[in-house]
Design an enzyme around this catalytic site. Structure first.
Site, PDB file in Angstrom:
ATOM      1  N   LYS A 134     -18.096 -42.523  -2.674  1.00  0.00           N
ATOM      2  CA  LYS A 134     -19.189 -43.229  -1.985  1.00  0.00           C
ATOM      3  C   LYS A 134     -19.093 -43.012  -0.473  1.00  0.00           C
ATOM      4  CE  LYS A 134     -19.718 -46.655  -5.604  1.00  0.00           C
ATOM      5  NZ  LYS A 134     -19.210 -47.882  -6.225  1.00  0.00           N
ATOM      6  N   GLN A 178     -16.268 -53.417  -4.921  1.00  0.00           N
ATOM      7  CA  GLN A 178     -16.030 -52.523  -6.052  1.00  0.00           C
ATOM      8  C   GLN A 178     -15.521 -53.312  -7.257  1.00  0.00           C
ATOM      9  OE1 GLN A 178     -16.835 -49.332  -6.075  1.00  0.00           O
ATOM     10  NE2 GLN A 178     -15.988 -48.825  -8.065  1.00  0.00           N
ATOM     11  N   ASP A 201     -25.883 -53.646  -4.045  1.00  0.00           N
ATOM     12  CA  ASP A 201     -25.550 -53.439  -5.457  1.00  0.00           C
ATOM     13  C   ASP A 201     -26.555 -54.139  -6.376  1.00  0.00           C
ATOM     14  OD1 ASP A 201     -23.538 -51.874  -6.495  1.00  0.00           O
ATOM     15  OD2 ASP A 201     -21.937 -53.264  -5.964  1.00  0.00           O
TER      16      ASP A 201
HETATM   17  N1  GUE Z   1     -19.732 -52.848  -7.269  1.00  0.00           N
HETATM   18  C1  GUE Z   1     -19.772 -51.770  -8.058  1.00  0.00           C
HETATM   19  N2  GUE Z   1     -20.883 -51.001  -8.074  1.00  0.00           N
HETATM   20  C2  GUE Z   1     -20.936 -49.893  -8.873  1.00  0.00           C
HETATM   21  O1  GUE Z   1     -21.972 -49.193  -8.914  1.00  0.00           O
HETATM   22  C3  GUE Z   1     -19.786 -49.566  -9.663  1.00  0.00           C
HETATM   23  C4  GUE Z   1     -18.664 -50.391  -9.594  1.00  0.00           C
HETATM   24  N3  GUE Z   1     -18.679 -51.486  -8.800  1.00  0.00           N
HETATM   25  N4  GUE Z   1     -17.559 -50.133 -10.332  1.00  0.00           N
HETATM   26  C5  GUE Z   1     -17.462 -48.943 -11.156  1.00  0.00           C
HETATM   27  C6  GUE Z   1     -18.807 -48.453 -11.619  1.00  0.00           C
HETATM   28  C7  GUE Z   1     -18.800 -47.003 -12.030  1.00  0.00           C
HETATM   29  N5  GUE Z   1     -19.678 -46.345 -11.100  1.00  0.00           N
HETATM   30  C8  GUE Z   1     -19.848 -44.966 -11.015  1.00  0.00           C
HETATM   31  C9  GUE Z   1     -20.421 -44.369  -9.907  1.00  0.00           C
HETATM   32  C10 GUE Z   1     -20.511 -42.996  -9.799  1.00  0.00           C
HETATM   33  C11 GUE Z   1     -20.029 -42.182 -10.820  1.00  0.00           C
HETATM   34  C12 GUE Z   1     -20.091 -40.707 -10.659  1.00  0.00           C
HETATM   35  O2  GUE Z   1     -20.449 -40.211  -9.615  1.00  0.00           O
HETATM   36  N6  GUE Z   1     -19.724 -39.921 -11.687  1.00  0.00           N
HETATM   37  C13 GUE Z   1     -19.727 -38.471 -11.650  1.00  0.00           C
HETATM   38  C14 GUE Z   1     -18.327 -37.933 -11.916  1.00  0.00           C
HETATM   39  C15 GUE Z   1     -17.325 -38.365 -10.909  1.00  0.00           C
HETATM   40  C16 GUE Z   1     -15.937 -37.808 -11.202  1.00  0.00           C
HETATM   41  O3  GUE Z   1     -15.838 -36.611 -11.477  1.00  0.00           O
HETATM   42  O4  GUE Z   1     -14.989 -38.612 -11.162  1.00  0.00           O
HETATM   43  C17 GUE Z   1     -20.642 -37.906 -12.695  1.00  0.00           C
HETATM   44  O5  GUE Z   1     -20.903 -38.613 -13.707  1.00  0.00           O
HETATM   45  O6  GUE Z   1     -21.087 -36.775 -12.546  1.00  0.00           O
HETATM   46  C18 GUE Z   1     -19.487 -42.763 -11.952  1.00  0.00           C
HETATM   47  C19 GUE Z   1     -19.415 -44.149 -12.054  1.00  0.00           C
HETATM   48  C20 GUE Z   1     -20.193 -47.241 -10.229  1.00  0.00           C
HETATM   49  N7  GUE Z   1     -19.745 -48.456 -10.488  1.00  0.00           N
END
Ligand code: GUE
Ligand code: NDP
Length: 374
Positions: A134, A178, A201
């Site tokens: 992020k 987070q 969020d």
């Molecule tokens: N307050 C809060 N807000 C959130 O939005 C929040 C959170 N907590 N806690 C965890 C979850 C999970 N989450 C993700 C965000 C981006 C990817 C992402 O970018 N994924 C990539 C892969 C990343 C990698 O390779 O590790 C993809 O799917 O292509 C995944 C999961 C947001 N979350």
């Protein structure tokens, strides 16, 4: 600003030129004609628009490579076809380019840039990775970000004080705590304290409540569901009148996803841990969003031919052949689903990048609102 001596802050400075891969003009965007033909179109959430930047919330992609050749859901789909794979990376990239140019315009006009504060509690590797991603994404579009790290055993007061200090900081326009938090910390208390105007969020009960109620508009919509709907719209997939099924009912994904689909006039069913025979319900779906955290939960035989599948699940699976020792899988058995669905989002490269793009978009919105910048 300090929370005891345990807090560490990391400020990522504003970079003048964001190093994005694609820079494109958004001036050619048009409404999605099919969706707007319907008499109920005006009832769809209009303020704020799904993606900030003053675009209508139902619109067509501006270039042909985003327009998937999707057979009509459940219509004349043949078993020999494979689904169109929705490229979340590319769509997110385009949105981020647009955000970058809006941030520049804001700085040039009023000398202000959006600021995002992230609070990270504990040392979970996955959370650290998400937060780092992020921060990098903020840096690339010119959003200034601040991270407060608190230890696993921090007190509730320390966490709430960190949030309160960001509430009071005018250079911070968006605050993200987070998740998940360690068990002794109550996530509900945070949203009680967090300023509604900085809830990028979309977790504040007033924002979720306003999302649920007719005639009301949330200030912010939760990033992942917003990203899912944006992917559908940008891929030319109509939502209105469709039967949508959401698997998962969490405050962060499943619940707001089902509310948002209803706002777009889908008929929505929710499947959760206590649902009996979930496959009977999912087989009815024209659009399926799955957010559970269970690899291969959704098999090919859970799907109606021609369904559009949006896989939010992000599950690390041990894999020695990968450099990092694991690979990511969604909730859906991709190999089976791709033979049944008309379109599907991959993991990785589907919803995840859109979540981050929507966070940037919400933060830009928050800054625009704070400075009355249009
Ligand atoms: N307050 C809060 N807000 C959130 O939005 C929040 C959170 N907590 N806690 C965890 C979850 C999970 N989450 C993700 C965000 C981006 C990817 C992402 O970018 N994924 C990539 C892969 C990343 C990698 O390779 O590790 C993809 O799917 O292509 C995944 C999961 C947001 N979350
Ligand atoms: N790509 C992205 O941007 C993001 C990805 N994620 C991923 O999405 C997934 C879900 O996250 P999140 O919503 O936070 O998870 P939660 O654990 O908070 O919620 C899981 C939901 O799944 C339901 N559930 C559990 N087991 C089953 C089952 N066997 N059948 C049907 N439903 C079931 C639960 O039902 P009940 O309500 O009855 O307990 C609950 O509603 C995770 O893999 C997470 O990593 C999350 C956020 C963003």
């Amino acid at each position: 600003m300090m929370v005891g001596s345990l807090m560490r802050r990391m400020v990522v400075p504003w970079r003048k030129k964001a190093p994005l891969r694609h820079r494109i003009s958004f001036t050619t965007m048009t409404h999605h004609s099919n969706a707007f033909n319907h008499s109920h179109a005006s009832q769809i959430l209009m303020s704020p628009p799904l993606v900030s930047l003053d675009l209508p919330d139902v619109w067509a992609p501006n270039s042909s490579h985003f327009q998937l050749q999707v057979p009509s859901p459940a219509g004349n789909f043949s078993n020999e076809q494979t689904a169109a794979v929705i490229n979340g990376l590319m769509i997110a990239d385009e949105i981020r380019s647009r955000i970058a140019s809006e941030v520049r315009r804001m700085q040039d006009s009023i000398g202000e840039v959006p600021g995002l504060a992230v609070v990270l509690v504990g040392e979970r590797r996955d959370s650290q990775t998400y937060v780092r991603n992020k921060i990098i994404a903020c840096e690339e579009v010119g959003i200034v970000s601040t991270v407060t790290e608190l230890p696993d055993d921090c007190t509730e007061d320390e966490l709430l004080n960190a949030v309160a200090s960001f509430n009071a900081d005018p250079s911070v326009h968006g605050i993200l705590v987070q998740l998940p938090l360690p068990q002794h910390l109550d996530v509900g208390k945070i949203s009680d304290v967090l300023s509604l105007e900085k809830d990028v969020d979309g977790f504040h009960p007033v924002n979720i409540g306003n999302l649920a109620m007719r005639g009301r508009e949330p200030l912010f919509i939760s990033c992942t569901p917003k990203g899912c709907i944006e992917l559908l719209i940008r891929s030319g997939i109509e939502i209105m009148g469709k039967k949508a099924v959401v698997i998962g009912n969490s405050n962060i994904v499943g619940l707001p996803a089902s509310l948002l689909l209803q706002r777009h006039h889908a008929t929505v069913s929710v499947v959760h841990a206590f649902t009996k025979n979930p496959e009977h319900i999912t087989r009815e779906a024209d659009i399926l969003i799955t957010a559970v955290g269970m690899p291969n939960l959704v098999r090919g035989n859970w799907l109606k031919p021609g369904v559009v599948v949006v896989d939010v699940g992000t599950n690390p699976i041990e894999d020695a052949s990968c450099e990092c020792g694991y690979r990511l899988m969604g909730d859906v058995c991709f190999e089976e689903a791709v033979k049944v669905a008309s379109a599907i989002t991959p993991v990785p490269g589907g919803v995840g990048p859109m979540t981050i793009a929507m966070l940037l978009s919400n933060t830009l919105d928050a800054a625009k609102q704070a400075h009355s910048f249009t």
